[in-house]
Design an enzyme around this catalytic site. Structure first.
Site, PDB file in Angstrom:
ATOM      1  N   ASP A   8      42.280 -14.267 -29.380  1.00 34.26           N
ATOM      2  CA  ASP A   8      41.969 -15.694 -29.539  1.00 34.26           C
ATOM      3  C   ASP A   8      41.471 -15.898 -30.977  1.00 34.26           C
ATOM      4  O   ASP A   8      41.552 -14.972 -31.808  1.00 34.26           O
ATOM      5  CB  ASP A   8      40.966 -16.170 -28.471  1.00 34.26           C
ATOM      6  CG  ASP A   8      39.571 -15.593 -28.659  1.00 34.26           C
ATOM      7  OD1 ASP A   8      39.380 -14.718 -29.527  1.00 34.26           O
ATOM      8  OD2 ASP A   8      38.660 -16.026 -27.923  1.00 34.26           O
ATOM      9  N   CYS A  65      38.943 -10.489 -28.637  1.00 33.91           N
ATOM     10  CA  CYS A  65      38.286 -11.797 -28.670  1.00 33.91           C
ATOM     11  C   CYS A  65      36.935 -11.594 -29.350  1.00 33.91           C
ATOM     12  O   CYS A  65      36.765 -10.628 -30.097  1.00 33.91           O
ATOM     13  CB  CYS A  65      38.181 -12.407 -27.270  1.00 33.91           C
ATOM     14  SG  CYS A  65      37.229 -11.464 -26.057  1.00 33.91           S
ATOM     15  N   GLY A  68      35.455  -9.023 -26.470  1.00 30.85           N
ATOM     16  CA  GLY A  68      36.360  -8.146 -25.716  1.00 30.85           C
ATOM     17  C   GLY A  68      36.204  -8.327 -24.209  1.00 30.85           C
ATOM     18  O   GLY A  68      37.063  -7.902 -23.433  1.00 30.85           O
ATOM     19  N   GLY A  70      35.796 -11.285 -22.206  1.00 31.32           N
ATOM     20  CA  GLY A  70      36.637 -12.308 -21.577  1.00 31.32           C
ATOM     21  C   GLY A  70      38.074 -11.828 -21.429  1.00 31.32           C
ATOM     22  O   GLY A  70      38.711 -12.023 -20.385  1.00 31.32           O
ATOM     23  N   HIS A  98      40.218   9.144 -18.013  1.00 32.86           N
ATOM     24  CA  HIS A  98      39.745   9.024 -16.627  1.00 32.86           C
ATOM     25  C   HIS A  98      40.340   7.823 -15.891  1.00 32.86           C
ATOM     26  O   HIS A  98      40.648   7.921 -14.717  1.00 32.86           O
ATOM     27  CB  HIS A  98      38.216   8.896 -16.592  1.00 32.86           C
ATOM     28  CG  HIS A  98      37.503  10.150 -17.017  1.00 32.86           C
ATOM     29  ND1 HIS A  98      36.191  10.399 -16.717  1.00 32.86           N
ATOM     30  CD2 HIS A  98      37.937  11.221 -17.724  1.00 32.86           C
ATOM     31  CE1 HIS A  98      35.831  11.573 -17.214  1.00 32.86           C
ATOM     32  NE2 HIS A  98      36.872  12.095 -17.841  1.00 32.86           N
ATOM     33  N   ARG A 109      33.262  -9.662 -32.888  1.00 33.38           N
ATOM     34  CA  ARG A 109      31.858  -9.928 -33.226  1.00 33.38           C
ATOM     35  C   ARG A 109      30.974  -8.727 -32.905  1.00 33.38           C
ATOM     36  O   ARG A 109      29.762  -8.768 -33.121  1.00 33.38           O
ATOM     37  CB  ARG A 109      31.370 -11.170 -32.470  1.00 33.38           C
ATOM     38  CG  ARG A 109      32.149 -12.422 -32.859  1.00 33.38           C
ATOM     39  CD  ARG A 109      31.837 -13.623 -31.966  1.00 33.38           C
ATOM     40  NE  ARG A 109      32.783 -14.707 -32.242  1.00 33.38           N
ATOM     41  CZ  ARG A 109      33.040 -15.705 -31.401  1.00 33.38           C
ATOM     42  NH1 ARG A 109      32.421 -15.769 -30.235  1.00 33.38           N
ATOM     43  NH2 ARG A 109      33.916 -16.635 -31.728  1.00 33.38           N
ATOM     44  N   ARG A 132      41.843  14.617 -10.089  1.00 33.52           N
ATOM     45  CA  ARG A 132      40.900  13.786  -9.325  1.00 33.52           C
ATOM     46  C   ARG A 132      40.873  12.357  -9.851  1.00 33.52           C
ATOM     47  O   ARG A 132      40.596  11.413  -9.105  1.00 33.52           O
ATOM     48  CB  ARG A 132      39.498  14.401  -9.340  1.00 33.52           C
ATOM     49  CG  ARG A 132      38.816  14.386 -10.697  1.00 33.52           C
ATOM     50  CD  ARG A 132      37.497  15.170 -10.664  1.00 33.52           C
ATOM     51  NE  ARG A 132      36.723  15.022 -11.891  1.00 33.52           N
ATOM     52  CZ  ARG A 132      36.973  15.685 -13.018  1.00 33.52           C
ATOM     53  NH1 ARG A 132      37.989  16.532 -13.081  1.00 33.52           N
ATOM     54  NH2 ARG A 132      36.219  15.510 -14.088  1.00 33.52           N
ATOM     55  N   HIS A 133      41.199  12.198 -11.132  1.00 30.61           N
ATOM     56  CA  HIS A 133      41.208  10.851 -11.715  1.00 30.61           C
ATOM     57  C   HIS A 133      42.386  10.033 -11.181  1.00 30.61           C
ATOM     58  O   HIS A 133      42.293   8.823 -11.030  1.00 30.61           O
ATOM     59  CB  HIS A 133      41.252  10.929 -13.242  1.00 30.61           C
ATOM     60  CG  HIS A 133      40.090  11.690 -13.808  1.00 30.61           C
ATOM     61  ND1 HIS A 133      38.794  11.277 -13.663  1.00 30.61           N
ATOM     62  CD2 HIS A 133      40.041  12.874 -14.476  1.00 30.61           C
ATOM     63  CE1 HIS A 133      37.988  12.152 -14.234  1.00 30.61           C
ATOM     64  NE2 HIS A 133      38.725  13.137 -14.730  1.00 30.61           N
TER      65      HIS A 133
HETATM   66  C1  RB5 Z   1      35.138 -17.617 -28.021  1.00 28.38           C
HETATM   67  O1  RB5 Z   1      34.098 -18.331 -28.594  1.00 28.38           O
HETATM   68  C2  RB5 Z   1      34.579 -16.458 -27.198  1.00 28.38           C
HETATM   69  O2  RB5 Z   1      33.985 -16.955 -26.043  1.00 28.38           O
HETATM   70  C3  RB5 Z   1      35.665 -15.478 -26.869  1.00 28.38           C
HETATM   71  O3  RB5 Z   1      36.235 -15.005 -28.051  1.00 28.38           O
HETATM   72  C4  RB5 Z   1      35.243 -14.239 -26.107  1.00 28.38           C
HETATM   73  O4  RB5 Z   1      34.140 -13.613 -26.726  1.00 28.38           O
HETATM   74  C5  RB5 Z   1      35.057 -14.367 -24.664  1.00 28.38           C
HETATM   75  O5  RB5 Z   1      34.779 -13.390 -23.956  1.00 28.38           O
END
Ligand code: RB5
Length: 146
Positions: A8, A65, A68, A70, A98, A109, A132-133
């Site tokens: 995104d 994102c 990561g 979402g 695994h 971020r 096992r995995h």
């Molecule tokens: C977007 O602002 C943010 O919510 C998206 O990039 C992500 O971090 C969601 O999990």
């Protein structure tokens, strides 16, 4: 390897860096967007990459994102997908070995570009250990069928 990528607006810049890194390493990248930093909805790109992997249009997927998280929640809704949100090399290796993860999710971020490239390399170089995995992955697949 053919690797599907998606992001995104919060992951666009890191996607471009990882894409260049993967192409330079000899991989084929299927870039499913987004293609700029205009605000957009991460489930759209999670869905595109998840289906590319589930339908075998790509071997593996990378989703980025802000965190990561979402992306991983959304991608894991698609049958056959095991998407792992990762921010260190130890878990990157472990989730291939695994969990047989087929999508890695990164947060622009959370991790800087140098660590992000190392995480992706570690994940790609690791292999599923089976045994096992495999039993446990089969149990995850059974959950999807109910
Ligand atoms: C977007 O602002 C943010 O919510 C998206 O990039 C992500 O971090 C969601 O999990």
């Amino acid at each position: 390897m053919k690797i599907a990528m998606g992001a995104d607006h919060g992951g666009f810049s890191l996607k471009e860096i990882i894409k260049k890194h993967l192409v330079e390493a000899g991989h084929e990248v299927l870039d499913l967007g987004t293609h700029d930093t205009e605000s957009c909805n991460y489930p759209v790109y999670a869905e595109k990459v998840a289906y590319a992997v589930a339908d075998k249009d790509a071997d593996l997927g990378v989703l980025i994102c802000g965190t990561g998280i979402g992306m991983s929640i959304a991608a894991n809704k698609v049958k056959g997908i095991r998407a792992a949100a990762v921010s260190d090399c130890f878990t990157a290796q472990a989730t291939r070995e695994h969990n047989d993860s087929n999508i890695i999710c990164l947060g622009e971020r959370i991790v800087g570009p140098g660590l992000a490239m190392r995480i992706v390399d570690t994940w790609l170089e690791a292999s599923f250990q089976g045994g096992r995995h495999q039993t446990r992955v089969d149990m995850i697949c059974d959950l999807e069928n109910n």
